[in-house]
Design an enzyme around this catalytic site. Structure first.
Site, PDB file in Angstrom:
ATOM      1  N   LYS A  41       2.433  -2.765   0.121  1.00 15.98           N
ATOM      2  CA  LYS A  41       2.901  -4.116  -0.176  1.00 15.98           C
ATOM      3  C   LYS A  41       3.903  -4.078  -1.330  1.00 15.98           C
ATOM      4  O   LYS A  41       3.693  -3.401  -2.336  1.00 15.98           O
ATOM      5  CB  LYS A  41       1.695  -4.992  -0.540  1.00 15.98           C
ATOM      6  CG  LYS A  41       2.009  -6.452  -0.800  1.00 15.98           C
ATOM      7  CD  LYS A  41       0.722  -7.210  -1.098  1.00 15.98           C
ATOM      8  CE  LYS A  41       0.936  -8.695  -1.277  1.00 15.98           C
ATOM      9  NZ  LYS A  41      -0.347  -9.416  -1.512  1.00 15.98           N
ATOM     10  N   SER A 118      -1.085 -13.052   1.372  1.00 15.65           N
ATOM     11  CA  SER A 118       0.301 -12.704   1.160  1.00 15.65           C
ATOM     12  C   SER A 118       0.634 -11.267   1.570  1.00 15.65           C
ATOM     13  O   SER A 118       1.794 -10.863   1.551  1.00 15.65           O
ATOM     14  CB  SER A 118       0.641 -12.893  -0.330  1.00 15.65           C
ATOM     15  OG  SER A 118      -0.185 -12.045  -1.152  1.00 15.65           O
ATOM     16  N   SER A 142      -5.707 -12.587   0.126  1.00 11.90           N
ATOM     17  CA  SER A 142      -4.507 -11.998   0.725  1.00 11.90           C
ATOM     18  C   SER A 142      -4.708 -10.693   1.484  1.00 11.90           C
ATOM     19  O   SER A 142      -3.771 -10.177   2.090  1.00 11.90           O
ATOM     20  CB  SER A 142      -3.439 -11.788  -0.354  1.00 11.90           C
ATOM     21  OG  SER A 142      -2.969 -13.034  -0.803  1.00 11.90           O
TER      22      SER A 142
END
Length: 405
Positions: A41, A118, A142
């Site tokens: 990420k 996210s 997330s």
């Protein structure tokens, strides 16, 4: 794998991978993850690559990192190969998987639905098979939410269980590094690398929550879960999770998170005036209005939730908790902003408990809702990550028949 795929920020070239191999020499070397690829990420630093945190303005206003996040180096030291940096919602302050700066990653299990965020890019890359491990973060859901939406195994560890050095923080009190995979074996291998060995003690009780307002599909799942899990525990019981309790813990979490976000990013937002999607911008603006009195009230609500958890539900260190990861399948891509805001409030009633308790939670891709993936979650007490994984591993064969709608 294409560098233009919306789940990726950039591919990692051989030069960066060689540098990672050298940088990882300070960590325990093994072959546990040999042959497994990782998507990282874009909230986690990789030396030699910019960290944008989902915002071009963030990348432009921060220096390129020279040190790689410790969690990434541990995976490399265990034999994993970093293939790409993956997309994130802006500053990780969303659970939708949308970022107005970039195309939306496509949920391979339900292309007309949100991918969840996210950690959207890591989830989609793991779900479509281009990486084996989707490394991400979980503050308010997330990891758990995109795992549920994309049909993945996903683990939010106990708060503090995995080092967060080299992470663009959102709310440090709640920030965790987590990961997703298509199979439990891979998820468990990563845990062997990133988590301390932990206690081997078992769980004697299972509490299956029935959250108020969740559809009839969960009622069927909950009853089936009670029956299937009974041989594995001394006591298995259903317990109501009232809407008032979910709303209270959700609001408390939002306020405490918001106060930390304002402290973490308030000055940068004021100085940089970044271009941010309206829904996220409104949350940043709301966070800036929160007061110390709001924070104190939220702390009181957390204490009240703890009383409900321990006294009314009888949850102890020997208790495993089951609940739906999300209210159901991912919302559709054309869901209105108002409907998404209402849904977010309901969703956070399910994700906030692990946040305020600092507890580990695993989402399993065992359910369906509206012919789309829907996650089943198990939670344990803080620090009991390895015991949680061991128990879930033993339970998996018995849970195979749970489907939902």
């Amino acid at each position: 794998m294409s560098a233009t795929a919306p789940e990726y920020v950039c591919l990692v070239d051989d030069q960066v991978r060689r540098a990672l191999a050298v940088e990882s020499q300070g960590f325990e070397q093994s072959a546990i993850l040999q042959g497994l690829s990782v998507g990282v990420k874009d909230l986690l630093d990789i030396a030699g690559l910019p960290t944008a945190a989902g915002s071009p303005d963030w990348a432009a206003s921060h220096k390129q990192p020279t040190i790689t996040a410790q969690c990434v180096l541990r995976l490399v030291a265990a034999g994993a190969q970093v293939l790409a940096k993956t997309q994130t919602d802006e500053l990780a302050y969303s659970l939708n998987g949308l970022n107005h700066n970039y195309p939306t990653p496509i949920n391979p299990a339900a292309p007309q639905r949100l991918p969840g965020g996210s950690s959207s890019g890591s989830a989609v890359a793991a779900a479509n098979g281009s990486v084996a491990i989707g490394l991400g973060t979980d503050t308010g859901g997330s990891i758990r939410v995109p795992a549920s939406y994309n049909g993945l195994f996903g683990l939010r560890p106990s708060h503090g269980a995995v080092a967060v050095e080299g992470l663009v923080a959102l709310a440090p009190r709640f920030d965790t590094v987590g990961w997703m995979s298509r199979d439990f074996a891979t998820l468990h291998k990563v845990a062997q690398v990133l988590l301390a060995p932990g206690q081997k003690s078992d769980f004697k009780q299972l509490v299956v929550f029935s959250p108020e307002g969740i559809g009839s599909g969960w009622s069927q799942v909950a009853q089936g879960l009670v029956e299937a899990a009974a041989p594995y525990f001394n006591d298995v019981c259903l317990h109501a999770l009232p809407q008032s309790v979910m709303a209270g813990v959700s609001e408390a979490f939002r306020v405490l998170q918001g106060r930390q976000i304002a402290q973490q990013h308030g000055q940068w937002l004021k100085d940089c005036q970044p271009s941010i999607a309206p829904d996220i911008a409104s949350r940043f603006a709301w966070s800036a209005t929160l007061t110390e009195a709001d924070e104190q009230q939220a702390e009181h609500e957390v204490q009240e939730f703890g009383k409900f958890w321990q006294q009314q539900c009888g949850i102890t260190g020997a208790t495993l908790v089951a609940l739906p990861t999300t209210p159901g399948a991912a919302p559709s891509l054309d869901c209105s902003a108002d409907d998404l805001a209402d849904y977010r409030n309901q969703l956070m009633g399910l994700t906030a408990p692990a946040g305020v308790l600092g507890a580990p939670q695993i989402s399993l891709p065992l359910l369906q809702d509206q012919q789309a993936p829907w996650g089943l979650s198990f939670m344990a007490g803080k620090g009991r990550d390895q015991a949680l994984l061991a128990k879930v591993q033993s339970l998996l064969p018995a849970l195979d028949g749970l489907k939902g709608d």
